[in-house]
Design an enzyme around this catalytic site. Structure first.
Site, PDB file in Angstrom:
ATOM      1  N   GLU A   1      -4.178   6.591 -11.895  1.00 17.25           N
ATOM      2  CA  GLU A   1      -3.109   5.587 -11.968  1.00 17.25           C
ATOM      3  C   GLU A   1      -3.486   4.406 -12.856  1.00 17.25           C
ATOM      4  OE1 GLU A   1      -0.506   6.711 -10.964  1.00 17.25           O
ATOM      5  OE2 GLU A   1      -0.802   7.916  -9.158  1.00 17.25           O
TER       6      GLU A   1
ATOM      7  N   HIS B   1      -3.168  -0.051  -4.776  1.00 16.11           N
ATOM      8  CA  HIS B   1      -2.283   1.074  -4.439  1.00 16.11           C
ATOM      9  C   HIS B   1      -2.817   1.761  -3.187  1.00 16.11           C
ATOM     10  CE1 HIS B   1       0.104   4.677  -4.604  1.00 16.11           C
ATOM     11  NE2 HIS B   1      -0.910   5.448  -4.953  1.00 16.11           N
TER      12      HIS B   1
ATOM     13  N   HIS C   1      -1.573   4.380   0.517  1.00 15.19           N
ATOM     14  CA  HIS C   1      -0.625   5.346   1.082  1.00 15.19           C
ATOM     15  C   HIS C   1      -0.385   5.023   2.561  1.00 15.19           C
ATOM     16  CE1 HIS C   1      -1.986   8.686  -2.023  1.00 15.19           C
ATOM     17  NE2 HIS C   1      -1.409   7.660  -2.607  1.00 15.19           N
TER      18      HIS C   1
ATOM     19  N   GLU D   1       7.699 -13.859   9.420  1.00 16.46           N
ATOM     20  CA  GLU D   1       6.812 -14.279   8.331  1.00 16.46           C
ATOM     21  C   GLU D   1       7.128 -13.576   7.009  1.00 16.46           C
ATOM     22  OE1 GLU D   1       3.240 -11.202   9.612  1.00 16.46           O
ATOM     23  OE2 GLU D   1       2.723 -12.930   8.418  1.00 16.46           O
TER      24      GLU D   1
ATOM     25  N   HIS E   1       5.505   8.446  -1.452  1.00 14.55           N
ATOM     26  CA  HIS E   1       4.144   8.392  -1.996  1.00 14.55           C
ATOM     27  C   HIS E   1       3.339   7.207  -1.452  1.00 14.55           C
ATOM     28  CE1 HIS E   1       1.341   8.909  -5.695  1.00 14.55           C
ATOM     29  NE2 HIS E   1       0.761   8.168  -4.786  1.00 14.55           N
TER      30      HIS E   1
HETATM   31  P1  13P Z   1      -6.906   8.835  -7.946  1.00 17.45           P
HETATM   32  O1  13P Z   1      -7.908   9.561  -7.095  1.00 17.45           O
HETATM   33  O2  13P Z   1      -6.842   9.379  -9.344  1.00 17.45           O
HETATM   34  O3  13P Z   1      -7.123   7.338  -7.899  1.00 17.45           O
HETATM   35  O4  13P Z   1      -5.459   9.129  -7.346  1.00 17.45           O
HETATM   36  C1  13P Z   1      -5.145   8.799  -6.020  1.00 17.45           C
HETATM   37  C2  13P Z   1      -3.719   8.461  -5.848  1.00 17.45           C
HETATM   38  O5  13P Z   1      -3.359   7.843  -4.872  1.00 17.45           O
HETATM   39  C3  13P Z   1      -2.747   8.882  -6.893  1.00 17.45           C
HETATM   40  O6  13P Z   1      -1.515   8.245  -6.738  1.00 17.45           O
HETATM   41 ZN    ZN Z   2      -1.195   7.521  -4.677  1.00 17.26          ZN
END
Ligand code: 13P
Ligand code: ZN
Length: 274
Positions: free
Chosen positions: A115, A139, A141, A169, A210
């Site tokens: 990413e 980023h 999940h 908040e 995602h």
């Molecule tokens: P990477 O291992 O390449 O960082 O990818 C993980 C991920 O969350 C892709 O969206």
């Molecule tokens: Zn991801």
């Protein structure tokens, strides 16, 4: 100074580990980047050993010559504190902002996160929008936020309003709102362009089915932002699991009063009558 003794590197590792402990980073899920200050680069300069230039996969001319700490592709957040030199790296960008080279880390091979285009395009947008204040792109999940992308309309308005309503908040922590990217193939330039467009307006972008991207000034604020949004999503999941309507909630006028007292501007587009 040893790279691993530098405070900015310790902060980076702590944040990665905090995200792992939250359960946001199954396997290699998620990635983290930090735009390093010039004086921080100098403090570890003797440890840097530049490799070959490689294409970023997009162009970030405003970030030419900048250095970043960034997690490696396929590396696990749970390993960042345990085997740091294997899990992340310091990269330098060329003056044009087209190529990067690894200057430290990823000692067993590999490359920065897949990413990287999204991270760097977000950094570039935020560099301009905040006058260089924002340095962290994160980023993850987180499960509740992802769950909501299966039941809420995939619009900035729906996500912002629903998540604002779940905790008082929230409008204070993310007053500009939240952007939503429809499902797209991750890892390339197209999703990077879509995400960085939203980052012109917001500090949070949700990727349908995602995960989430957050931008902030430092590790605490960026982690705290992700944590606040995901906590709010968790409350919404609980509420919806109990019944399919809210008996009472925070109203548009309540938000207007809150905005006045807390000195934040809440865009009227999120204060619609339902
Ligand atoms: P990477 O291992 O390449 O960082 O990818 C993980 C991920 O969350 C892709 O969206
Ligand atoms: Zn991801």
């Amino acid at each position: 100074m040893n790279v691993l003794d530098a405070e900015f590197v310790k902060g980076f590792m702590r944040m990665a580990d905090d995200g792992w402990k939250q359960g946001w980073h199954e396997r290699n899920g998620g990635n983290l980047s930090y735009r390093i200050r010039p004086e921080e680069v100098e403090s570890v300069r003797e440890e840097l050993c530049p490799g070959a230039w490689k294409p970023i996969g997009t162009s970030v001319p405003k970030l030419g010559g900048e250095y970043f700490l960034v997690t490696g592709s396929g590396k696990f957040m749970r390993n960042v504190t345990v085997k740091p030199a294997d899990s992340f790296c310091i990269i330098e960008l060329d003056q044009a902002g087209d190529n990067y080279r690894i200057c430290w880390g990823l000692v067993n091979g590999g490359r920065p996160t897949s990413e990287l285009p999204t991270h760097l395009m977000n950094h570039e947008v935020k560099f301009t929008a905040t006058g260089g204040k924002h340095r962290v792109i994160y980023h993850a999940h987180p499960a509740n936020t992802i769950a909501l992308t299966f039941v809420l309309p995939l619009t900035d308005e729906a996500f912002t309003r629903e998540l604002w309503e779940m905790a008082t908040e929230c409008p204070v922590v993310f007053p500009d709102g939240i952007g939503v990217v429809p499902w797209m193939v991750p890892g390339g330039r197209d999703i990077a362009v879509a995400t960085s467009e939203l980052m012109k307006k917001y500090d949070v972008a949700i990727w349908a089915h995602h995960g989430m991207f957050c931008s902030g000034e430092d590790f605490d604020l960026t982690f705290g932002l992700m944590h606040t949004v995901e906590k709010s999503a968790e409350i919404l999941v609980k509420v919806r699991s109990m019944q399919d309507y809210k008996r009472q909630t925070i109203t548009p006028d309540d938000f207007r009063h809150l905005a006045k007292d807390f000195g934040v501007k809440l865009p009227e587009k999120f204060l619609f009558e339902k």
